[in-house]
Each structure stands twice: as structure tokens, then as C-alpha cells.
Motif scaffolding. Structure first.
Motif, PDB file in Angstrom:
ATOM      1  N   MET A   1       0.839  -1.167   0.000  1.00 35.18           N
ATOM      2  CA  MET A   1       0.000   0.000   0.000  1.00 35.18           C
ATOM      3  C   MET A   1       0.893   1.243   0.000  1.00 35.18           C
ATOM      4  N   ARG A   2       0.450   2.245  -0.679  1.00 36.34           N
ATOM      5  CA  ARG A   2       1.239   3.467  -0.822  1.00 36.34           C
ATOM      6  C   ARG A   2       1.211   4.295   0.463  1.00 36.34           C
ATOM      7  N   PRO A   3       2.299   4.982   0.742  1.00 36.93           N
ATOM      8  CA  PRO A   3       2.359   5.814   1.958  1.00 36.93           C
ATOM      9  C   PRO A   3       1.322   6.931   1.969  1.00 36.93           C
ATOM     10  N   GLU A   4       0.967   7.449   0.781  1.00 36.15           N
ATOM     11  CA  GLU A   4      -0.028   8.513   0.714  1.00 36.15           C
ATOM     12  C   GLU A   4      -1.369   8.043   1.244  1.00 36.15           C
ATOM     13  N   VAL A   5      -1.707   6.810   0.945  1.00 30.37           N
ATOM     14  CA  VAL A   5      -2.975   6.255   1.407  1.00 30.37           C
ATOM     15  C   VAL A   5      -2.926   6.023   2.910  1.00 30.37           C
ATOM     16  N   LEU A   6      -1.795   5.555   3.409  1.00 28.68           N
ATOM     17  CA  LEU A   6      -1.660   5.284   4.836  1.00 28.68           C
ATOM     18  C   LEU A   6      -1.765   6.556   5.661  1.00 28.68           C
ATOM     19  N   ILE A   7      -1.319   7.662   5.105  1.00 34.36           N
ATOM     20  CA  ILE A   7      -1.404   8.936   5.821  1.00 34.36           C
ATOM     21  C   ILE A   7      -2.856   9.261   6.148  1.00 34.36           C
ATOM     22  N   PHE A   8      -3.755   8.970   5.234  1.00 34.82           N
ATOM     23  CA  PHE A   8      -5.176   9.216   5.472  1.00 34.82           C
ATOM     24  C   PHE A   8      -5.814   8.070   6.249  1.00 34.82           C
ATOM     25  N   LEU A   9      -5.433   6.875   5.938  1.00 39.90           N
ATOM     26  CA  LEU A   9      -6.125   5.700   6.445  1.00 39.90           C
ATOM     27  C   LEU A   9      -5.910   5.461   7.932  1.00 39.90           C
ATOM     28  N   ILE A  10      -4.690   5.532   8.409  1.00 36.72           N
ATOM     29  CA  ILE A  10      -4.386   5.183   9.798  1.00 36.72           C
ATOM     30  C   ILE A  10      -5.130   6.083  10.789  1.00 36.72           C
ATOM     31  N   PRO A  11      -5.062   7.402  10.687  1.00 35.76           N
ATOM     32  CA  PRO A  11      -5.789   8.219  11.674  1.00 35.76           C
ATOM     33  C   PRO A  11      -7.297   8.048  11.606  1.00 35.76           C
ATOM     34  N   ILE A  12      -7.819   7.879  10.409  1.00 31.93           N
ATOM     35  CA  ILE A  12      -9.259   7.758  10.265  1.00 31.93           C
ATOM     36  C   ILE A  12      -9.748   6.449  10.858  1.00 31.93           C
ATOM     37  N   VAL A  13      -9.037   5.378  10.618  1.00 27.41           N
ATOM     38  CA  VAL A  13      -9.409   4.091  11.207  1.00 27.41           C
ATOM     39  C   VAL A  13      -9.334   4.173  12.724  1.00 27.41           C
ATOM     40  N   ALA A  14      -8.320   4.839  13.247  1.00 23.01           N
ATOM     41  CA  ALA A  14      -8.189   4.997  14.700  1.00 23.01           C
ATOM     42  C   ALA A  14      -9.367   5.780  15.272  1.00 23.01           C
ATOM     43  N   ILE A  15      -9.783   6.830  14.594  1.00 23.68           N
ATOM     44  CA  ILE A  15     -10.915   7.635  15.058  1.00 23.68           C
ATOM     45  C   ILE A  15     -12.194   6.809  15.043  1.00 23.68           C
ATOM     46  N   ARG A  59     -16.550   8.541   2.218  1.00 19.72           N
ATOM     47  CA  ARG A  59     -15.679   9.633   1.775  1.00 19.72           C
ATOM     48  C   ARG A  59     -14.223   9.203   1.763  1.00 19.72           C
ATOM     49  N   ILE A  60     -13.828   8.452   2.769  1.00 13.90           N
ATOM     50  CA  ILE A  60     -12.451   7.958   2.840  1.00 13.90           C
ATOM     51  C   ILE A  60     -12.151   7.056   1.659  1.00 13.90           C
ATOM     52  N   GLU A  61     -13.087   6.175   1.359  1.00 17.32           N
ATOM     53  CA  GLU A  61     -12.894   5.286   0.210  1.00 17.32           C
ATOM     54  C   GLU A  61     -12.759   6.091  -1.078  1.00 17.32           C
ATOM     55  N   ALA A  62     -13.557   7.153  -1.202  1.00 15.44           N
ATOM     56  CA  ALA A  62     -13.470   7.996  -2.397  1.00 15.44           C
ATOM     57  C   ALA A  62     -12.113   8.692  -2.470  1.00 15.44           C
ATOM     58  N   LEU A  63     -11.637   9.199  -1.333  1.00 14.92           N
ATOM     59  CA  LEU A  63     -10.319   9.840  -1.308  1.00 14.92           C
ATOM     60  C   LEU A  63      -9.212   8.852  -1.661  1.00 14.92           C
ATOM     61  N   GLU A  64      -9.307   7.651  -1.131  1.00 12.45           N
ATOM     62  CA  GLU A  64      -8.309   6.626  -1.446  1.00 12.45           C
ATOM     63  C   GLU A  64      -8.298   6.336  -2.941  1.00 12.45           C
ATOM     64  N   THR A  65      -9.482   6.241  -3.528  1.00  8.16           N
ATOM     65  CA  THR A  65      -9.587   5.972  -4.962  1.00  8.16           C
ATOM     66  C   THR A  65      -8.951   7.105  -5.755  1.00  8.16           C
ATOM     67  N   ILE A  66      -9.212   8.342  -5.360  1.00  2.61           N
ATOM     68  CA  ILE A  66      -8.635   9.490  -6.058  1.00  2.61           C
ATOM     69  C   ILE A  66      -7.117   9.456  -5.970  1.00  2.61           C
ATOM     70  N   ILE A  67      -6.594   9.192  -4.786  1.00  6.74           N
ATOM     71  CA  ILE A  67      -5.143   9.170  -4.586  1.00  6.74           C
ATOM     72  C   ILE A  67      -4.512   8.053  -5.397  1.00  6.74           C
ATOM     73  N   ILE A  68      -5.107   6.894  -5.383  1.00  4.35           N
ATOM     74  CA  ILE A  68      -4.547   5.749  -6.113  1.00  4.35           C
ATOM     75  C   ILE A  68      -4.588   6.003  -7.616  1.00  4.35           C
ATOM     76  N   ASN A  69      -5.670   6.604  -8.110  1.00 11.21           N
ATOM     77  CA  ASN A  69      -5.806   6.848  -9.548  1.00 11.21           C
ATOM     78  C   ASN A  69      -4.891   7.965 -10.056  1.00 11.21           C
ATOM     79  N   LYS A  70      -4.457   8.854  -9.171  1.00 11.71           N
ATOM     80  CA  LYS A  70      -3.554   9.925  -9.580  1.00 11.71           C
ATOM     81  C   LYS A  70      -2.150   9.388  -9.904  1.00 11.71           C
ATOM     82  N   LYS A  71      -1.763   8.319  -9.264  1.00 17.19           N
ATOM     83  CA  LYS A  71      -0.408   7.785  -9.452  1.00 17.19           C
ATOM     84  C   LYS A  71      -0.310   6.958 -10.688  1.00 17.19           C
TER      85      LYS A  71
END
Length: 71
Positions: A1-15, A59-71
Motif C-alpha cells: 500500500m502506498r504511503p499517501e494512502v496510509l497517511i489518510f487511512l491510519i488516523p481515520i481508522v483509529a478515530i 468519503r475515505i474510500e473515495a479519497l483513497e480511490t482518487i489518490i490511487i488513480n492519480k499515481k
């Protein structure tokens, strides 16, 4: 998994996990203290929180999709 996705994913999952644990703990404490069911207002608040968490998850899933598709 890309670090960009983890930056968003880890705090949100914790919350999300923290909120669920907190709600569960509060509900158990309330039941044990009063021995009664949740009031209508508390039930409504918990339902609203659940709906908000579901929207946030989408929303998180949508952001992840956007980030993954940009690369």
C-alpha cells in the motif's frame, strides 16, 4: 500500500475504532448503572453517529480511490 494512502487511512481508522469503542463502553456503563434501556434521545444520537461514520467511511474510500488513480 502506498504511503499517501496510509497517511489518510491510519488516523481515520483509529478515530472510527475509538468512537465505536467509546459508544459501546458508554452504553454498557449506562445500562449497568440504571438497569434500563437507552432513552430515545440517546438512541437517536447513536443512530446519527452511526450514519455519520458510514458517510465518513464512504468519503475515505473515495479519497483513497482518487489518490490511487492519480499515481
Amino acid at each position: 500500500m502506498r504511503p499517501e494512502v496510509l497517511i489518510f487511512l491510519i488516523p481515520i481508522v483509529a478515530i472510527i475504532c475509538g468512537t465505536i469503542i467509546s459508544l459501546t463502553k458508554n452504553a454498557r456503563e449506562h445500562k449497568s448503572k440504571n438497569g434500563a434501556q437507552l432513552s430515545e434521545e440517546e438512541t437517536r444520537i447513536m443512530q446519527e453517529l452511526h450514519q455519520s461514520l458510514h458517510k465518513m467511511e464512504k468519503r475515505i474510500e473515495a479519497l483513497e480511490t482518487i489518490i490511487i488513480n492519480k499515481k
